[in-house]
Design an enzyme around this catalytic site. Structure first.
Site, PDB file in Angstrom:
ATOM      1  N   ASP A  35       0.839  -1.205   0.000  1.00  0.00           N
ATOM      2  CA  ASP A  35       0.000   0.000   0.000  1.00  0.00           C
ATOM      3  C   ASP A  35       0.873   1.253   0.000  1.00  0.00           C
ATOM      4  OD1 ASP A  35      -2.281   1.500   0.026  1.00  0.00           O
ATOM      5  OD2 ASP A  35      -2.723   1.215   2.141  1.00  0.00           O
ATOM      6  N   HIS A  52       2.989   3.244  -8.822  1.00  0.00           N
ATOM      7  CA  HIS A  52       2.817   1.826  -9.156  1.00  0.00           C
ATOM      8  C   HIS A  52       4.064   1.290  -9.874  1.00  0.00           C
ATOM      9  CE1 HIS A  52      -1.195   2.136  -7.750  1.00  0.00           C
ATOM     10  NE2 HIS A  52      -1.691   2.770  -8.791  1.00  0.00           N
ATOM     11  N   LEU A 146      11.521 -20.199  -4.610  1.00  0.00           N
ATOM     12  CA  LEU A 146      10.489 -19.359  -3.988  1.00  0.00           C
ATOM     13  C   LEU A 146       9.147 -19.515  -4.706  1.00  0.00           C
ATOM     14  CD1 LEU A 146       9.810 -16.942  -2.021  1.00  0.00           C
ATOM     15  CD2 LEU A 146      10.306 -15.451  -3.968  1.00  0.00           C
TER      16      LEU A 146
HETATM   17  C1  FPP Z   1      -1.715   0.245  -3.412  1.00  0.00           C
HETATM   18  O1  FPP Z   1      -1.288   1.574  -3.457  1.00  0.00           O
HETATM   19  C2  FPP Z   1      -1.241  -0.508  -4.550  1.00  0.00           C
HETATM   20  C3  FPP Z   1      -2.028  -1.143  -5.480  1.00  0.00           C
HETATM   21  C4  FPP Z   1      -3.486  -1.160  -5.488  1.00  0.00           C
HETATM   22  C5  FPP Z   1      -1.445  -1.843  -6.611  1.00  0.00           C
HETATM   23  C6  FPP Z   1      -0.293  -2.724  -6.295  1.00  0.00           C
HETATM   24  C7  FPP Z   1       0.528  -2.811  -7.492  1.00  0.00           C
HETATM   25  C8  FPP Z   1       1.854  -2.707  -7.516  1.00  0.00           C
HETATM   26  C9  FPP Z   1       2.710  -2.572  -6.344  1.00  0.00           C
HETATM   27  C10 FPP Z   1       2.487  -2.714  -8.817  1.00  0.00           C
HETATM   28  C11 FPP Z   1       3.414  -3.851  -8.995  1.00  0.00           C
HETATM   29  C12 FPP Z   1       2.777  -5.140  -8.978  1.00  0.00           C
HETATM   30  C13 FPP Z   1       2.918  -6.026  -9.953  1.00  0.00           C
HETATM   31  C14 FPP Z   1       2.412  -7.402  -9.711  1.00  0.00           C
HETATM   32  C15 FPP Z   1       3.570  -5.713 -11.230  1.00  0.00           C
HETATM   33  P1  FPP Z   1      -2.403   2.694  -3.539  1.00  0.00           P
HETATM   34  O2  FPP Z   1      -2.527   3.080  -4.965  1.00  0.00           O
HETATM   35  O3  FPP Z   1      -3.659   2.218  -2.899  1.00  0.00           O
HETATM   36  O4  FPP Z   1      -1.740   3.828  -2.694  1.00  0.00           O
HETATM   37  P2  FPP Z   1      -2.464   4.973  -1.853  1.00  0.00           P
HETATM   38  O5  FPP Z   1      -3.261   4.289  -0.768  1.00  0.00           O
HETATM   39  O6  FPP Z   1      -1.331   5.780  -1.307  1.00  0.00           O
HETATM   40  O7  FPP Z   1      -3.323   5.751  -2.810  1.00  0.00           O
END
Ligand code: FPP
Length: 255
Positions: A35, A52, A146
């Site tokens: 997150d 991301h 893994l």
């Molecule tokens: C949460 O941050 C993150 C996500 C919903 C997406 C997770 C994806 C990645 C880490 C990209 C890499 C993953 C792969 C498998 C390539 P948020 O956008 O909710 O952050 P915020 O709460 O600060 O808005």
């Protein structure tokens, strides 16, 4: 000169961290709620997608670190059943990022014996992404290193509903036991997580692995996911090492 000092100091702190971890209990299975990508980007006046993109680098760093530390299973929450509610452009960026990350990383993952799984309601994704996922899972299915599971279009409640429906759809099923549910979840081939990490401070489970985390140790850090790398993972493992897991018993019984 400054660079050389920095290099040796980094090397020293890596070695020190590794030595500390060597004497530590290493969790067999770490699950992560990644997150804070949006907040990381916002702090830098960048678009959310930049968070991301950098978050994908954090995942790579943690995969390598898990292999190095002897963690056998890493399970990450990449996209929830609720994430479809995000702006259309962000959803499509995330799907593309996933597809590109598979293309870019699959050879190295395979070379390092990583077994890759994508778990969730995969059948609701685009046919193109489903085909790529099937191909990547088949390519790595014999790997014994893994186990990396990417939870995608995943919701803990949806998973339990899918499991129960599968069981009641079987001929002659009249009563359901705990082990029947565990054996029908998307995660049936994985042990339950020992450690659940959540980045970016939030004290929530957000519908992640509801069944499986019954006895997991929780570790919440204020580090945002794009900043969470090997060193931060080592800190989480170190914290895990100092926990006493009681599984309902008294402290005296387990020590
Ligand atoms: C949460 O941050 C993150 C996500 C919903 C997406 C997770 C994806 C990645 C880490 C990209 C890499 C993953 C792969 C498998 C390539 P948020 O956008 O909710 O952050 P915020 O709460 O600060 O808005």
């Amino acid at each position: 000169m400054g660079k050389a000092i920095q290099f040796f100091s980094n090397l020293f702190s890596r070695a020190k961290r590794k030595a500390v971890l060597l004497g530590n209990k290493i969790p067999a299975h770490i699950a992560i709620i990644m997150d804070g990508n949006g907040r990381w980007a916002q702090k830098r006046a960048l678009p959310r997608i930049a968070g991301h993109r950098t978050g994908a680098e954090s995942l790579k760093s943690c995969v390598k670190a898990c292999a190095e530390f002897g963690v056998k299973y890493l399970t990450v929450y990449a996209f929830s059943t609720e994430n479809w509610r995000r702006p259309k452009e962000e959803v499509s960026f995330l799907m593309n990022l996933l597809s590109q990350t598979i293309d870019r990383e699959i050879e190295e993952l395979d070379k390092n014996k990583v077994r890759l799984r994508f778990l969730g309601r995969i059948n609701e994704l685009s046919q193109e992404l489903q085909d790529k996922i099937d191909w990547a899972m088949k390519k790595t299915e014999k790997n014994k290193g893994l186990n990396l599971s990417v939870m995608l279009n995943y919701g803990g409640r949806a998973e339990i509903v899918d499991a129960v429906n599968e069981i009641v759809g079987r001929d002659g099923a009249t009563k359901v036991r705990e082990q029947d549910i565990s054996a029908a979840l998307y995660t049936k081939e994985l042990p339950d997580p020992d450690l659940l990490v959540r980045t970016a401070s939030e004290m929530r489970i957000s519908n992640f692995l509801l069944w499986q985390i019954a006895y997991s140790e929780l570790y919440v850090t204020d580090v945002l996911w794009p900043d969470f790398r090997r060193e931060q993972l080592a800190e989480a493992i170190q914290a895990f090492g100092s926990r006493v897991r009681k599984y309902g018993k008294t402290k005296e019984q387990v020590s």
